[in-house]
Motif scaffolding. Structure first.
Motif, mmCIF file in Angstrom:
data_model
loop_
_atom_site.group_PDB
_atom_site.id
_atom_site.type_symbol
_atom_site.label_atom_id
_atom_site.label_comp_id
_atom_site.label_asym_id
_atom_site.label_seq_id
_atom_site.Cartn_x
_atom_site.Cartn_y
_atom_site.Cartn_z
ATOM 1 N N TRP A 82 32.566 47.734 58.451
ATOM 2 C CA TRP A 82 32.692 49.275 58.484
ATOM 3 C C TRP A 82 31.740 49.955 59.345
ATOM 4 N N ARG A 83 30.738 49.177 59.880
ATOM 5 C CA ARG A 83 29.733 49.882 60.846
ATOM 6 C C ARG A 83 30.664 50.384 62.011
ATOM 7 N N GLU A 84 31.550 49.563 62.313
ATOM 8 C CA GLU A 84 32.451 49.873 63.711
ATOM 9 C C GLU A 84 33.957 50.561 63.264
ATOM 10 N N VAL A 85 34.334 50.128 61.995
ATOM 11 C CA VAL A 85 35.606 50.631 61.764
ATOM 12 C C VAL A 85 35.584 51.794 60.339
ATOM 13 N N GLN A 86 36.055 52.967 60.650
ATOM 14 C CA GLN A 86 35.645 53.718 59.593
ATOM 15 C C GLN A 86 37.157 54.464 59.234
ATOM 16 N N PRO A 166 31.951 55.837 64.614
ATOM 17 C CA PRO A 166 32.233 54.484 64.640
ATOM 18 C C PRO A 166 33.139 54.248 65.798
ATOM 19 N N ARG A 167 33.418 53.073 66.192
ATOM 20 C CA ARG A 167 34.015 52.558 67.307
ATOM 21 C C ARG A 167 35.609 52.776 67.202
ATOM 22 N N VAL A 168 35.893 52.542 65.921
ATOM 23 C CA VAL A 168 37.354 52.587 65.566
ATOM 24 C C VAL A 168 37.851 53.387 64.395
ATOM 25 N N LEU A 169 38.702 54.307 64.468
ATOM 26 C CA LEU A 169 38.976 55.112 63.271
ATOM 27 C C LEU A 169 40.416 54.847 62.770
ATOM 28 N N ILE A 170 40.663 54.678 61.586
ATOM 29 C CA ILE A 170 41.690 54.422 60.971
ATOM 30 C C ILE A 170 42.116 55.685 60.271
#
Lengths: 272, 278, 323
Positions: A82-86, A166-170
């Motif tokens: 979750w540090r990178e994907v939020q 974050p690097r990635v967003l969902i």
């Protein structure tokens, strides 16, 4: 510089819920790659498996078969992930704790980071994030979640992403609970996240029209499978799969005939 | 503070709160105006109310008003003690079970159910009668508290487990909160109004339980409570002799205190909804 | 004579502390038999309050301030909620709500829920006779009567649940149906099938007149013959679908249309423009035009002059400067 390894890569990923006779296959042998700084839309009706796939990407559930990798590695510790994907969730109203001010909750999101920024930097990042979603910080100063409208709340969820970077967003159906006239805004912010912060975005929706507007690539899902994928122009203008055609057909659009009722004893527009 | 102001706009709350504050003031401030003394005989047994002794004397010739003030303090003390113990135990166990789920939930639920089927008053009687020597007021409060938390735990568990699946908990998780932080910051606030109402109710139950247990002669040895006053009146057959001042004032005090707490509890329900807080 | 008439309706809520929130301020319209009337607006504009008003159902804290609602010439105002439930709902006016999950009791089978609806209006009706009638009705409107009727709500898909809600609420052949965002909680495919069903019922003559409420203008374009756009408790533009959707004149309607997205060739370049700001607080007295604060073409006097509804290009518009 874009990363060499794909952000997400799935090879034969399946997810089955329950077992024995009651087993339900939510994802059925799905394979794909999502590259760095791409906006990919997962489009499909309810029960097509798009939300399950989103949960797998967030590390909330694991596949029952196949290999799912994040930047070349399996997802291990969820907090690490979750540090990178939020995520951005669907219902902005239920996402905030109504007992704390919005601002304090935006700041609380830095809790996931390994090293928390200094107090001043946090305030600055929150202010900056609020402006990024067209809200002047004083507007929400001291306000609580139930004092804002649905559109404003959804922007707060996006402000959280702007602040956290974050690097990635969902983004799981971020537009389905807001008024039609606010949707355009939400999509604009998604594109801004990609352009300004170089974020990779997975956008989940049941409305192919919205997907068309923001995506680099569209995955059409049906019954747990990706039945068609490609660039938005190709998928929407020259759909190859029947399910894509149906999804396109089902959007009430202003300019084309939608209901095409065969039994036209009286048209819906028969007035006076 | 805002909640309190809103509460004050509710007439029922004002009545309940006013009555309850009055009982506390009586317990706390009465000695300032009135010479409270429960160890000196001031006259003959069962003297009629008079100017010097507003409510007469008891079977030993002690001043009734002094006894009542003392008893009220003891009853409030025991009520709060039992209320705090029962509420804290019930809330903590319930929240933990509801949020954690799985095996921990099963075990706590089983223990809770066990305590629910054991009638608390019977346990109270059994424990009290087995403790001949050290039956203090604090111990009675402790026993009442430890036998009456089960319903709170059950209700809190149900609410916590429904809150668990809410989106704001999921968001707190991806914000990096761990179980303890989520329970304290993201579940407890939602239950706080309920927990406070339960606390009020548990306090009232505590006062009533103490009065009942004391009345049947299993009360504390170390002090006078409203229940022991009733017990003395009963044992000395004040009821049959028409000595109304030996039991009526104590009965009224208990009723008023418990009534006040019940009214506070019911009037809070509507106002404690945070959506109405604007 | 119009079958349904709303005449200068004002409705308000009382907050706990006795403040009045004027949710609906002066709405008037009339509908002929066979008409589908659409009402569009953002959340919080008073749509759902208006629905309650149209049913004559006033459950505190909602109160009527003034105005009339008439079904076939007969007023339905001034009744107790109980009276409304027994004598208005179902027969005169039926309501199709948004969330099918909230409106179906999960512990009862569909056939019992439907039978309750009939039994509450027909005293002493025979239960097995009712079941027979239900089977006929469900088959007639194209539902698999035996499977659906014997199912519990949870066993059905969201779309099927919503269809059951529609079938049940129209059981008594109401003169008037009000659909309040009946498809907002559904995905596009299910939405279409539910809309199809509604029109199927219209075609079969189960009911003939309908108010359809939604915040999706493109949907209304296909559903309604006439559209009213609602803002802050008032209608700001009322006209035929053609007029409102393709040639809007009120700045708010124009803004709404400008904010729409669609997947059509050439649309990707067209930037939808969202409407900034929020509607006014209805608990406070409002002077001047209610949309003035957010209006892109507001003039100096808009904030001070109350706007009256007037006829522009064949439709009604609440704006002094619309052309």
């Amino acid at each position: 510089m874009p990363n060499e390894k794909p952000v997400f890569s799935a090879a034969g990923v399946s997810r089955v819920f329950g077992h024995g006779k009651k087993a339900v296959t939510a994802l059925d042998n799905v394979s794909f790659h999502i590259a760095d700084q791409e906006i990919v839309s997962l489009v499909g009706g309810s029960g097509c498996g798009k939300s399950v796939l989103a949960k797998i990407m967030l590390g909330l559930i694991t596949p029952t078969a196949g290999q799912f990798l994040y930047r070349g590695n399996p997802i291990g510790d969820a907090r690490e992930h979750w540090r990178e994907v939020q995520p951005v969730f669907q219902d902005p109203f239920s996402c905030f704790n109504q007992f704390f001010s919005i601002r304090s909750q935006l700041k609380a999101s830095f809790g996931i980071l390994n090293t928390r920024p200094s107090r001043r930097e946090m305030e600055e990042r929150v202010d900056h994030a609020l402006r990024a979603v067209n809200i002047e910080p004083p507007e929400i100063e001291g306000k609580y979640p139930f004092e804002l409208s649905g559109g404003q709340m959804q922007r707060m969820l996006l402000a959280r992403i702007f602040a956290l970077r974050p690097r990635v967003l969902i983004a799981d159906e971020p537009t389905s609970m807001v008024d039609a006239c606010v949707r355009a805004n939400i999509l604009d912010y998604l594109m801004k996240l990609k352009e300004e912060l170089g974020m990779t975005i997975v956008f989940i929706t049941h409305d192919i029209g919205l997907a068309y507007y923001v995506s680099d690539r569209i995955f059409i899902m049906h019954h747990g499978r990706i039945v068609e994928h490609g660039p938005p122009d190709r998928v929407t203008m020259h759909p190859e799969n029947e399910h894509t055609v149906k999804l396109l057909d089902d959007i009430p659009s202003i300019h084309k005939d939608w209901l095409s009722r065969t039994n036209v004893s009286r048209k819906p527009g028969a007035v006076h | 503070m805002k909640i309190f102001l809103n509460l004050l706009k509710t007439p029922a709350f004002c009545i309940g709160f006013g009555l309850f504050v009055a009982t506390i003031l009586v317990a706390a401030l009465f000695p300032l105006f009135y010479e409270v003394d429960i160890s000196t005989r001031v006259g003959l047994p069962y003297m009629h109310p008079s100017r010097d002794h507003w409510l007469g004397t008891d079977h030993l010739g002690l001043d009734m008003v002094s006894l009542l003030v003392h008893g009220l303090r003891a009853s409030l003390y025991v009520g709060f003690l039992a209320g705090i113990i029962a509420t804290v135990t019930g809330t903590l166990l319930g929240m933990y079970a509801g949020f954690k789920g799985g095996l921990i939930d099963d075990i706590i639920t089983m223990i809770t159910n066990l305590f629910i089927v054991i009638p608390p008053f019977v346990v109270l009687v059994l424990i009290s009668s087995s403790l001949k020597e050290g039956r203090s007021l604090a111990l009675i409060g402790l026993i009442i508290g430890c036998t009456s938390w089960s319903w709170t735990a059950r209700a809190v568990r149900a609410q916590a487990s429904s809150l668990k699946s809410r989106d704001h908990i999921a968001l707190a998780r991806v914000n990096g909160y761990r179980t303890f932080g989520i329970v304290v910051l993201h579940i407890l606030p939602y239950l706080l109004s309920y927990v406070f109402m339960v606390f009020i109710l548990q306090t009232a139950t505590g006062i009533l339980s103490e009065a009942s247990i004391s009345m049947i002669g299993l009360g504390p040895y170390d002090t006078i409570s409203l229940g022991t006053i009733l017990n003395q009146a009963m044992r000395n057959e004040a009821l049959g002799d028409g000595v109304w001042w030996a039991f009526m004032p104590a009965t009224i005090l208990i009723t008023v205190t418990v009534f006040a707490l019940y009214v506070i509890n019911t009037s809070m329900e509507g106002v404690f909804n945070p959506r109405l807080r604007k | 004579m119009p079958i349904f008439e709303v005449d200068n309706l004002h409705l308000h809520y009382l907050t706990r502390f006795k403040d009045r929130i004027h949710a609906v301020s002066g709405v008037s319209f009339a509908m002929e038999k066979g008409e589908v009337f659409g009402i569009a607006g953002e959340s919080g504009c008073g749509k759902s309050t208006l629905v309650n008003g149209c049913m004559g159902l006033f459950i505190p804290p909602l109160y009527p301030t003034s105005g009339e609602v008439r079904v076939a010439g007969e007023s339905i105002m001034g009744r107790t909620p109980d009276d409304v439930r027994r004598n208005v709902l179902g027969r005169k006016v039926a309501m199709i709500p948004q969330g099918a999950f909230n409106s179906l009791n999960p512990t009862r089978k569909i056939k019992d829920l439907a039978a309750d609806m009939i039994a509450s209006h027909e005293n002493g009706a025979n239960r097995s006779e009712i079941y027979e009638r239900l089977r006929e009705r469900f088959a007639r409107i194209g539902m698999q009567a035996d499977t659906v009727l014997n199912a519990f709500p949870i066993e059905l898909t969201a779309g099927m649940r919503q269809r059951c809600v529609i079938a049940i609420s129209t059981l008594l052949d109401p003169q008037m149906v009000i659909a309040d965002e009946p498809t907002s909680a559904l995905d596009v495919t299910t939405q279409k099938s539910v809309i199809r069903m509604i029109f199927d019922l219209l075609d079969k003559g189960i009911f003939s007149t309908m108010i359809f409420i939604t915040h999706e203008l493109p949907l209304l374009r296909h559903v309604a013959g006439r559209i009213a756009v609602m803002y802050a408790g008032q209608f700001v533009e009322v006209g035929t679908t053609e007029q409102v959707v393709f040639d809007p004149r009120h700045p708010y309607t124009q803004a709404l249309m400008g904010a729409m997205l669609s997947a059509e060739p050439g649309q990707k370049q067209k930037k939808p423009v969202a409407i900034e700001g929020a509607p006014p607080n209805l608990a406070l007295p409002i002077h001047g035009c209610r949309f003035a604060e957010r209006c892109p073409v507001a003039r100096a006097d808009c904030v001070s002059t109350e706007q009256e509804i007037r006829t522009v290009a064949g439709r009604e518009v609440r704006c002094a400067y619309a052309e």
